[in-house]
Design a protein around this motif. Structure first.
Motif, PDB file in Angstrom:
ATOM      1  N   GLN A   1     -12.212 -35.875   5.008  1.00 42.09           N
ATOM      2  CA  GLN A   1     -12.104 -35.360   6.367  1.00 42.09           C
ATOM      3  C   GLN A   1     -13.176 -35.905   7.316  1.00 42.09           C
ATOM      4  OE1 GLN A   1     -12.931 -31.078   6.855  1.00 42.09           O
ATOM      5  NE2 GLN A   1     -13.862 -31.137   4.847  1.00 42.09           N
TER       6      GLN A   1
ATOM      7  N   TYR B   1      -6.079 -38.083   8.610  1.00 40.28           N
ATOM      8  CA  TYR B   1      -7.401 -38.155   9.228  1.00 40.28           C
ATOM      9  C   TYR B   1      -7.583 -39.427  10.051  1.00 40.28           C
ATOM     10  CZ  TYR B   1      -8.917 -33.977   6.780  1.00 40.28           C
ATOM     11  OH  TYR B   1      -9.051 -32.678   6.356  1.00 40.28           O
TER      12      TYR B   1
ATOM     13  N   LEU C   1      -9.531 -29.886  -3.188  1.00 36.49           N
ATOM     14  CA  LEU C   1     -10.220 -29.672  -1.917  1.00 36.49           C
ATOM     15  C   LEU C   1     -11.521 -30.466  -1.833  1.00 36.49           C
ATOM     16  CD1 LEU C   1      -9.703 -25.850  -1.262  1.00 36.49           C
ATOM     17  CD2 LEU C   1      -8.640 -27.776  -0.075  1.00 36.49           C
TER      18      LEU C   1
ATOM     19  N   ALA D   1      -3.428 -37.634   2.984  1.00 32.67           N
ATOM     20  CA  ALA D   1      -4.564 -37.030   3.681  1.00 32.67           C
ATOM     21  C   ALA D   1      -5.329 -38.076   4.488  1.00 32.67           C
ATOM     22  CB  ALA D   1      -5.495 -36.347   2.681  1.00 32.67           C
TER      23      ALA D   1
ATOM     24  N   PHE E   1      -1.162 -34.052   6.426  1.00 34.42           N
ATOM     25  CA  PHE E   1      -2.266 -33.259   5.899  1.00 34.42           C
ATOM     26  C   PHE E   1      -1.750 -32.231   4.892  1.00 34.42           C
ATOM     27  CE2 PHE E   1      -4.894 -29.378   6.251  1.00 34.42           C
ATOM     28  CZ  PHE E   1      -6.095 -29.881   5.774  1.00 34.42           C
TER      29      PHE E   1
ATOM     30  N   ILE F   1     -10.503 -33.690  -0.355  1.00 31.32           N
ATOM     31  CA  ILE F   1     -10.204 -33.439   1.052  1.00 31.32           C
ATOM     32  C   ILE F   1     -11.498 -33.298   1.838  1.00 31.32           C
ATOM     33  CG2 ILE F   1      -9.315 -31.691   2.666  1.00 31.32           C
ATOM     34  CD1 ILE F   1      -7.064 -33.224   1.553  1.00 31.32           C
TER      35      ILE F   1
ATOM     36  N   GLY G   1      -0.828 -33.933   1.700  1.00 34.61           N
ATOM     37  CA  GLY G   1      -2.010 -34.362   0.962  1.00 34.61           C
ATOM     38  C   GLY G   1      -2.695 -33.228   0.236  1.00 34.61           C
ATOM     39  N   THR G   2      -2.853 -32.089   0.914  1.00 40.22           N
ATOM     40  CA  THR G   2      -3.572 -30.966   0.307  1.00 40.22           C
ATOM     41  C   THR G   2      -2.838 -30.382  -0.900  1.00 40.22           C
ATOM     42  OG1 THR G   2      -2.559 -29.478   1.942  1.00 40.22           O
ATOM     43  CG2 THR G   2      -4.782 -30.277   2.414  1.00 40.22           C
TER      44      THR G   2
END
Length: 311
Positions: free
Chosen positions: A254, A22, A247, A18, A238, A250, A241-242
């Motif tokens: 982000q 980003y 969350l 993730a 992404f 995340i 990663g998720t």
């Protein structure tokens, strides 16, 4: 390997995936600026076409054609991917327009607001209930937009279009969930956009500047040719990663993207930041601080519930 070690390794990998996504999105404006004199409409057309080519190669290498075929036999899923494709097209086009017309700071504003937009969509579309601090963050962010419009004297259409398009895109991706894997989804989204990309290239070809691909040396053509890779790789990171981290994590990672874009716009590209604009951004950052505090408190409460004997 003990389960705790496996879980820790999975989370570490998730943060790395993730974070990589980003970071790449954060420096994306520099890539598009390297493509000058290619204009934003031609850039996005090549981005669509070359993303499709790259995804078709990935499907072949990863042997994903069987899963892709299953999706093709479900008209409802195809409809959702078509809508997702239109939304991501709007996001790509507005982002590139903003970058190549000197509005990188405003694009960062859109991604600063995006988490709060996602919460709003959850309330009004998914009928989710949100906490008081989240309502406070939403109210503060709304005040920031009003300040920018009234005090700065300009409607932040780039920022609001970016956050709305990406927010609804994320909502659709959540709705179709595991039924559509990342590579198949991006393949279909790019496929539906082929007519738009072709029309854009035809129109660009009729302008005085014409198509720039291959007209500005092999170096420029090579960089432009990587548009598909540059588009697909962060999206795939992404997705990876998720699947591995919460969350909540995340939600905090982000903010790397808009912070990097803001620094690029102000410190590197020298975009203007009068006092009125600073005021709007500072209010947005206050909203984000409230939002992150709420995420941390919710995560802490969740851990206490999960751990027996913790008061």
């Amino acid at each position: 390997m003990p389960p705790e070690t496996t879980t820790r390794a999975t989370r570490t990998a998730g943060v790395a995936y993730a974070g990589g996504a980003y970071l790449l999105w954060g420096i994306l404006p520099l890539y598009f600026l390297l493509l000058v004199p290619t204009g934003p409409w031609e850039v996005v057309a090549w981005r669509v076409l070359l993303s499709l080519v790259f995804c078709l190669l990935l499907l072949t290498v990863t042997r994903g054609w069987a899963a892709f075929g299953v999706i093709l036999r479900q008209p409802k899923l195809l409809g959702w991917t078509a809508l997702a494709g239109l939304l991501i097209y709007v996001n790509w086009q507005v982002f590139v327009l903003g970058t190549l017309t000197g509005h990188v700071v405003e694009t960062s504003l859109g991604y600063f607001i995006n988490p709060i937009t996602t919460v709003l969509l959850g309330v009004f579309v998914l009928k989710e209930r949100i906490r008081r601090l989240q309502w406070a963050a939403i109210a503060i962010a709304a005040i920031a937009v009003v300040v920018i419009v009234v005090a700065y004297g300009a409607f932040p259409w780039i920022a609001l279009t970016l956050t709305a398009s990406f927010g609804v895109y994320g909502l659709i991706k959540k709705k179709i969930g595991p039924a559509v894997d990342a590579v198949s989804g991006l393949t279909l989204e790019s496929f539906w956009l082929i007519p738009i990309a072709v029309v854009q290239l035809i129109i660009v070809a009729q302008t005085p500047a014409g198509i720039t691909m291959g007209q500005n040396g092999w170096g420029h053509a090579l960089v432009l040719g990587f548009a598909g890779v540059v588009t697909a790789v962060p999206l795939l990171l992404f997705a990876a990663g998720t699947r591995r981290i919460d969350l909540t994590v995340i939600g905090m990672i982000q903010f790397v993207t808009p912070v990097m874009q803001f620094i690029l716009g102000v410190a590197v590209l020298g975009e203007p930041m009068p006092a009125e604009r600073w005021a709007g951004f500072i209010i947005v950052w206050i909203a984000i601080a409230v939002f992150v505090i709420d995420l941390l408190l919710a995560a802490r409460r969740g851990r206490r519930v999960a751990e027996p004997g913790v008061a």
